[in-house]
Design an enzyme around this catalytic site. Structure first.
Site, short mmCIF file in Angstrom:
data_model
loop_
_atom_site.label_atom_id
_atom_site.label_comp_id
_atom_site.label_asym_id
_atom_site.label_seq_id
_atom_site.Cartn_x
_atom_site.Cartn_y
_atom_site.Cartn_z
N HIS A 103 -0.69 4.66 6.94
CA HIS A 103 0.02 5.28 5.82
C HIS A 103 0.37 6.73 6.10
O HIS A 103 -0.26 7.37 6.95
CB HIS A 103 -0.85 5.17 4.57
N SER A 112 0.80 -1.23 0.00
CA SER A 112 0.00 0.00 0.00
C SER A 112 0.84 1.28 0.00
O SER A 112 0.30 2.36 -0.25
CB SER A 112 -0.93 0.01 1.21
N ASP A 149 -3.71 7.91 7.96
CA ASP A 149 -4.89 7.14 8.37
C ASP A 149 -4.59 6.11 9.45
O ASP A 149 -5.42 5.24 9.70
CB ASP A 149 -5.51 6.45 7.14
#
Ligand SMILES: *[C@@H]1O[C@H](CO)[C@@H](O)[C@H](O)[C@H]1NC(C)=O
Ligand SMILES: *[C@@H]1O[C@H](CO)[C@@H](O)[C@H](O)[C@H]1NC(C)=O
Length: 359
Positions: free
Chosen positions: A334, A31, A331
């Site tokens: 990240h 991610s 978040d």
């Protein structure tokens, strides 16, 4: 005369490798690198991170990136005047690069996790991503020699990968020594991928280490009632998860150096997220992170000591969003675009890469 020299020079600039200009970027990862593959795979546009406020900065709409805006890979592409690296599962022209990364991907295959009694990890491991690269290759170049020449002038990112592997292992109740015992296999898989790409002709490879797991708000929030001695007094991060994170990173760094000795024709770069995140935490104001309680609090979250609430994740009802330019963490897992930009600059020019990409 002068004109013809200018034309000759620009011909040279366009056709050969000059001053670190690259013809393409190819990347593998999770991610921290995915620019939209999981979004395509999931066929969803509504759930986080497929929906706003993800993408609120720069793009002004969600793109499948797990951040408010651009990732390290985006800043590096822009630095070299290349298009933002398109997700490999999209329908685009990949002559200037392809991004095989998928949110939640692990370095290791599900079979490895099964062998240690862990299930539910991502099916899109590094091996699967390398398979996608092999499948795409005939559309990029035809003969072996043509491919070798093409990849020689391309920039490859092998990771970040491993973070999700360690999270899965950590949450299966292994102690730090048990976790460290698995590091050589995880590092070996990442290095094996880099070696395969070098044999395909890859000229420049960036191999990033993992983040400081003990500084990640989602990990911190689950441990916030832990005894005080489990936290590093200087950073407020958890000592044990940072211990295996730096153990992995040291092994990886050494392995990258060994690979460099084995393949002097390639340029190998070890890159850091760990040191960057620790720097943000030690001097948040100096890095522009005026909000977020010393860079440990989340910009987009649902309350609690780190503003991370698993029942109200970023984008869900109950979460609120601050000004991402003033936070390091987006978040809970990240980073913000503002933080990724500083990491990217550190990879390009130092101090977060050895050697820096531009050197
Ligand atoms: C996995 O689980 C089985 C059954 O509970 C157990 O016998 C085995 O020792 C476990 N293996 C590992 C590596 O933890
Ligand atoms: C976490 O979110 C849930 C759902 O919105 C809410 O009921 C709860 O109070 C929140 N917890 C904290 C610590 O803010």
């Amino acid at each position: 005369m002068e004109l013809s020299i200018t034309i000759f020079m620009s011909f040279l600039l366009c056709t050969s490798f000059v001053n670190g200009q690259y013809n393409a970027i190819f990347s593998f990862g999770d991610s921290y690198t995915d620019t939209g593959n999981l979004r395509i795979l999931a066929g969803k546009t509504k759930n986080p991170p497929y929906d706003t406020p993800y993408g609120m900065t720069y793009f002004h709409h969600s793109t499948g990136r797990a951040s408010d805006g651009r990732l390290v890979i985006d800043f590096i592409a822009q630095n070299f005047g290349l298009p933002l690296v398109p997700p490999s599962l999209s329908n685009q022209d990949f002559k200037k690069g392809a991004n095989f990364a998928v949110i939640a991907a692990t370095a290791m295959d599900p079979a490895f996790f099964k062998s240690i009694n862990i299930t539910g990890t991502s099916p899109f491991s590094l091996n699967v991503q390398l398979g996608w690269f092999d499948k795409l290759k005939p559309s990029l170049c035809s003969s072996e020699q043509e491919c070798q020449n093409y990849f020689k002038n391309s920039l490859f990112f092998v990771g970040e990968l491993g973070g999700n592997d360690y999270n899965a292992i950590m949450y299966s109740n292994r102690n730090v020594d048990e976790i460290k015992a698995l590091s050589p296999q995880i590092v070996g898989t990442i290095i094996g991928a880099a070696e395969k790409l070098i044999n395909e002709g890859a000229g420049t490879l960036v191999v990033p280490g993992i983040l400081p797991t003990g500084c990640i708000p989602i990990v911190l929030s689950q441990a916030h009632n832990a005894p005080k001695e489990e936290f590093d007094p200087k950073t407020g991060c958890l000592i044990k998860p940072n211990d295996f994170s730096s153990y992995h990173n040291n092994l990886l760094h050494q392995a990258v150096q060994q690979l460099q000795s084995k393949y002097p024709q390639a340029k190998l770069i070890y890159a850091e997220y760990f040191e960057a995140v620790v720097d943000f935490i030690l001097d948040p104001i100096g890095h522009g992170f005026t909000n977020g309680h010393g860079a440990l609090q989340v910009c987009c979250g649902g309350g609690g000591p780190y503003n991370y609430n698993s029942s109200a994740g970023c984008g869900s009802p109950g979460s609120t969003v601050g000004d991402p330019a003033t936070y390091a963490n987006w978040d809970g897992i990240h980073l913000t675009e503002a933080a990724f930009q500083q990491v990217a600059n550190g990879w390009l020019h130092g101090p977060y890469a050895s050697p820096p990409i531009v050197s």
